[in-house]
Write a protein that holds these residues in place. Structure first.
Motif: not given
Length: 967
Positions: A465-474, A504-505, A512-517, A522-526
């Motif tokens: 999955t792909l996540m942003d800086n709000d892993p709880v809210g999203h 949206g980003l 943040s790229v997360r595996d099935e677990a 990998a992660e990149y911030a700006w």
């Protein structure tokens, strides 16, 4: 300053204080009533917002405070208020650390004020830091209370008095289900009417009032909800505040991040706020939280050059207090190599803390270590450290240290340390198989994130999955990739908004790229949207940079992203070192500090000398130089003398990279930044009087070249400076400003020579006229066509300028022969075979005064080498001498030179400020001859006395090198 909380990239230095036992003394006499009281105390200071004590004059007349003394709980304090200090009737006076007193205020401490007769006027003692302020409530007359609003210089903003006693008890922000919420608690014995009470965040303009009839029962809870009781949202780092209808503050709490899951008072209703274990709106707080300790602390990333910094991570779900922890380098048993984290230093829960080198001020070398010890440690054996990492060389990628750091991989959890692109305060950019390759955060159609398989094997990304800086809210806004999704070697995959994620980003966000677990791969911030997209250049392997073309799902087009280096019109010849191939270490036993950077040779009637400078300590060395290359300390210069800016900017001082001695008798230092602010470039030339008294010399004049030179990163500014006489430059140097050969008359007021500086970033050499009024003018720009230029030297005997690179260019040098055209002669010269490929940042050639058997000495200074900082070799003489002319020189000549030369020029130089330095001339120059000023041999005597060496051959082949950098 002591007792200070830690900031992200810059923390105030901690000053150790010894414990002194003194006999008991009688209590001080009480002062005659003056109406002056301590009214407010601030103990959570930081740089720019220091600890403070506010006084209030309750009387009807002004009070003269001249000679009054400020103390904490230490009776030995003698910090006295300046003559003429007064406080007006009914007025406030704020006393600040570093201004009116020099000590810090601790978590358990006192503030005391004594009159000029030594009688105690007022005092206040506390046992813990306040949220923001210890304030008298009511203002001026009441007892001290812990209040959340700092009001220095004005009336205290006091919470409403009991019996109301209503408190904010729990705060919820960014919950995936609930709206933002603020829970109130009423610990009193009667219900409280909240009609018209106002709710605010950190914005004082809020006017969200509770409706008529709103009450909170005795012992009860009331939950205020966004959209019902207030219209604003609570941010990631915000405040919740409650006011009476008349604007009186009832309670407030400032929080540094979103709740995770709940900011809760613990114990319920009375304690401090922590991240609670669960959301308990409307009921008692769940205070059974994880206890964090040193086992949660991870040393995660280290940069030892060009910027020293250390990144820590806290694996716990509560902030980790590291007050008293000790950070050291590879000399942990040396007390001067220890930094103690000041009180209030915390690492956020599941977060990073970056500690800047300007804070711990130890200096991390090319082969060094970082060790972290628990508070109270007395045995600093690295085996007992909480966290440790050692390295053998500065981290560099393609020779560039500015973009590289030593990183723990995988991030936080890994046992391996690798060289990776710098990511201070963020997820380490480890060289994993799957890498984020391009990011669109402001898409015209959709936001998207592209990944690439950088490995040689297929990777199964099913369930990722792909996540942003709000892993709880999203958490509910992502769609896992279907089973059977395989990414082949070199293949790209795009996570697309509307397909793989529904949010949206943002402009200040992360991918943040997360595996099935759910593990982050990998992660990149700006911190701001890219002009186009962020992408790796070179594709797959390079750092993330702002692209010029969007290449969704394909290889990044990096053309135009990195400007091309200029190329010479004709190739430049590369020749072997024209002198001896053997090189001798002159400091087998340590003489110098760790960061030796600049060199310059000086010949005067008093002898022959070698000047040097250490960049981190801004310490100048003066050495007696001998024909065999050996050196010894000049009298009064043992260990060197420190140079400071005219304006005190902090304890660290200038980053002094180069040194030259000019015809006016002064030394000049090349500065590329203030070591108190290592992240900011500051290209300055400092003038220093070598005859000034004391171990610390304040610059007598400063020229700021930062705005004139190209904009560069903090530690890639000017690395060298060299003064050259107008007699050697007139008609020979090409004046790029006037497009003609240099004429000194075009630059009135500049003195008798020009200053050449070398810029590390591009390797270019710039000539400046420095005027006595502090202004400057650029005269010329020369490109030596090397990856960087770290040292400059005017060779009197050859009549040319040496530009020297370090190990980033394999020790290559360029001989620059000025010919009166815009294309000076250039010749690349290899280092001697006996010179190791070190980070040599200083280079100096002797005059023929030290010529023996047809050779004269040259020297190199290596940054980061201790001992063996100084090495010497040889070059051919112009006029061979068959015996050692130096003997044992001293600072005082033992006989009279031929003619009547002196150390003082016979004409008044115009480039010196008022005042006369004590050593003239200075520079690697020859002493004056009768009837003309002594010219430093950073320039030949008038007319150019010697011919070019046979080593100055025809121009030819180009050699460009990508260079690496040491602080």
């Amino acid at each position: 300053m002591s007792h200070k909380p830690l900031s992200l990239l810059g923390i105030a230095a901690l000053l150790g204080a010894g414990v002194v036992l003194a006999p008991l003394a009688p209590p001080p006499a009480e002062a005659a009533p003056t109406g002056v009281v301590i009214n407010e105390v601030f103990t959570r200071g930081s740089d720019g917002n220091e600890d403070a004590i506010e006084l209030l004059n309750l009387g009807a007349e002004p009070v003269d405070l001249s000679g009054w003394v400020v103390k904490d709980d230490n009776d030995s304090r003698t910090d006295t208020l300046a003559e003429g200090t007064t406080i007006e009737a009914g007025g406030y006076l704020v006393l600040r650390e570093t201004a009116e007193f020099d000590f810090g205020l601790g978590s358990a401490d006192s503030a005391r004020i004594y009159d000029d007769a030594g009688a105690l006027v007022d005092e206040f003692t506390w046992t813990a830091h306040s949220d923001q302020s210890w304030s008298r409530c009511p203002d001026g007359t009441g007892e001290f209370q812990n209040v959340p609003t700092l009001t220095l210089g004005s009336a205290n903003e006091c919470p409403a008095a009991d019996p109301m006693g209503v408190r904010i008890n729990e705060i919820i922000t960014n919950d995936p289900v609930l709206e933002d919420s603020i829970e109130l608690i009423n610990p009193g014995s009667a219900a409280v009417d909240l009609s018209g009470w106002v709710v605010k965040d950190d914005n004082d303009s809020r006017t969200d009032a509770l409706p008529a009839g709103t009450t909170i029962e005795a012992g009860g809870y009331l939950v205020l909800t966004q959209g019902i009781h207030f219209d604003f949202g609570l941010g990631n780092g915000d405040a919740a505040r409650l006011y009476l209808p008349d604007g009186t503050l009832v309670d407030g709490h400032t929080f540094p991040s979103h709740s995770n899951p709940s900011w809760s008072r613990c114990p319920d209703g009375t304690g401090d706020f922590i991240q609670g274990n669960s959301v308990t709106l409307g009921g008692p707080n769940d205070c059974a939280v994880e206890q964090v300790d040193s086992s949660n602390l991870v040393l995660n990333e280290v940069d030892s050059g060009p910027l020293d910094w250390v990144e820590l991570y806290n694996t716990g779900t509560q902030p980790l207090d590291i007050t008293g922890y000790v950070l050291t380098d590879n000399a942990p048993n040396d007390p001067t190599h220890r930094y103690v984290f000041p009180e209030g230093t915390t690492v956020p829960a599941l977060g990073y803390l970056v500690v800047d080198g300007g804070t711990f001020n130890i200096g991390l070398g090319g082969a060094d270590s970082v060790h972290i010890f628990e508070p109270g440690t007395t045995d600093f054996d690295p085996a007992g450290a909480v966290q440790s990492y050692s390295w053998s060389t500065h981290a560099a990628i393609d020779g560039d240290e500015a973009i590289a750091a030593n990183s723990r991989c995988p991030n936080v959890t890994g046992e391996e340390w690798v060289v990776a692109y710098v990511t201070p305060g963020a997820f380490n950019d480890c060289p994993t198989a799957i890498r984020i390759n391009e990011v669109e955060s402001n898409g015209d159609a959709t936001d998207w994130v592209e990944i690439v398989n950088a490995s040689a094997e297929p990777v199964d990304i099913s369930g990722w999955t792909l996540m942003d800086n709000d892993p709880v809210g999203h958490a509910a806004d992502v769609t896992p990739l279907p089973v059977g999704t395989i990414l082949q070697p070199g293949e790209y995959f795009v996570f697309d908004q509307g397909v793989h994620f529904d949010f949206g980003l943002g402009g200040n966000d992360l991918a943040s790229v997360r595996d099935e677990a759910g593990v982050v791969v990998a992660e990149y911030a700006w911190t701001a949207h890219a002009n186009v997209t962020y992408g790796r250049c070179p594709d797959t392997t390079g750092p993330m940079v702002d692209q010029t073309i969007s290449t969704k799902g394909t290889e990044n087009d990096c053309s135009g992203v990195v400007p091309e280096e200029p190329q010479p019109e004709t190739p430049i010849d590369v020749v072997a070192w024209p002198g001896g191939e053997s090189v001798t270490v002159q400091d087998e036993v340590q003489m110098f500090l760790e960061d030796f950077s600049g060199l310059d040779f000086q010949e005067t009637a008093a002898g022959t000398f070698l000047w040097g400078v250490d960049n981190d300590a801004a310490t100048v060395f003066k050495l007696i130089a001998h024909a065999d290359g050996s050196v010894e300390w000049a009298e009064g210069w043992e260990g060197g003398r420190k140079v400071v800016f005219q304006e005190d900017t902090g304890p660290a001082g200038p980053d002094a990279e180069g040194i030259t001695a000019a015809g006016d008798g002064y030394l000049y230092l090349a500065i590329e930044r203030d070591n108190n602010f290592k992240g900011v470039n500051l290209n300055k030339i400092l003038q220093v009087d070598p005859a000034a008294e004391g171990d610390v010399i304040t610059a007598s004049q400063e020229w700021d070249l930062t705005a004139t030179l190209p904009d560069v990163s903090a530690n890639t500014g000017i690395e060298a400076v060299e003064w050259v006489s107008d007699a050697d430059l007139a008609g020979r140097l090409w004046d790029t400003t006037h497009a003609k050969p240099y004429d000194p008359a075009d630059y009135p007021g500049h003195g008798t020579g020009l200053f050449f500086v070398a810029l590390e970033n591009n390797g270019h050499v710039y000539a400046f006229a420095l005027n006595a009024d502090g202004t400057h003018a650029q005269v010329s720009e020369i490109i030596p066509y090397m990856g960087g230029t770290m040292a400059l030297d005017w060779d009197t005997e050859l009549g040319l300028l040496w530009a020297v690179c370090d190990n980033g260019c394999e020790g290559l040098a360029t001989q620059i022969t000025l010919n009166g055209t815009d294309s000076p002669g250039l010749l690349h010269v290899e280092r001697p075979a006996g010179l190791p490929n070190l980070n040599n940042e200083g280079f100096a050639t002797a005059t023929d005064a030290l010529c023996v058997d047809g050779t004269r000495p040259v020297w190199w200074a290596a940054d980061g080498e201790v001992p063996a900082s100084l090495r010497s070799g040889t070059l051919p003489c112009a006029t061979p001498v068959t015996e050692d002319p130096t003997g044992t020189p001293t600072d005082t000549p033992t006989d009279t030179p031929t003619g009547t030369p002196t150390d003082t020029p016979t004409e008044t130089p115009t480039d010196a400020p008022t005042g006369t330095p004590g050593e003239t001339p200075s520079g690697h120059g020859k002493p004056g001859t009768p009837g003309k000023p002594g010219l430093p041999v950073t320039g030949a005597d008038a007319g150019g006395l010697v011919a070019l060496s046979a080593a100055s051959l025809a121009l030819g082949g180009l050699l460009l090198a990508v260079r690496r950098r040491t602080a």
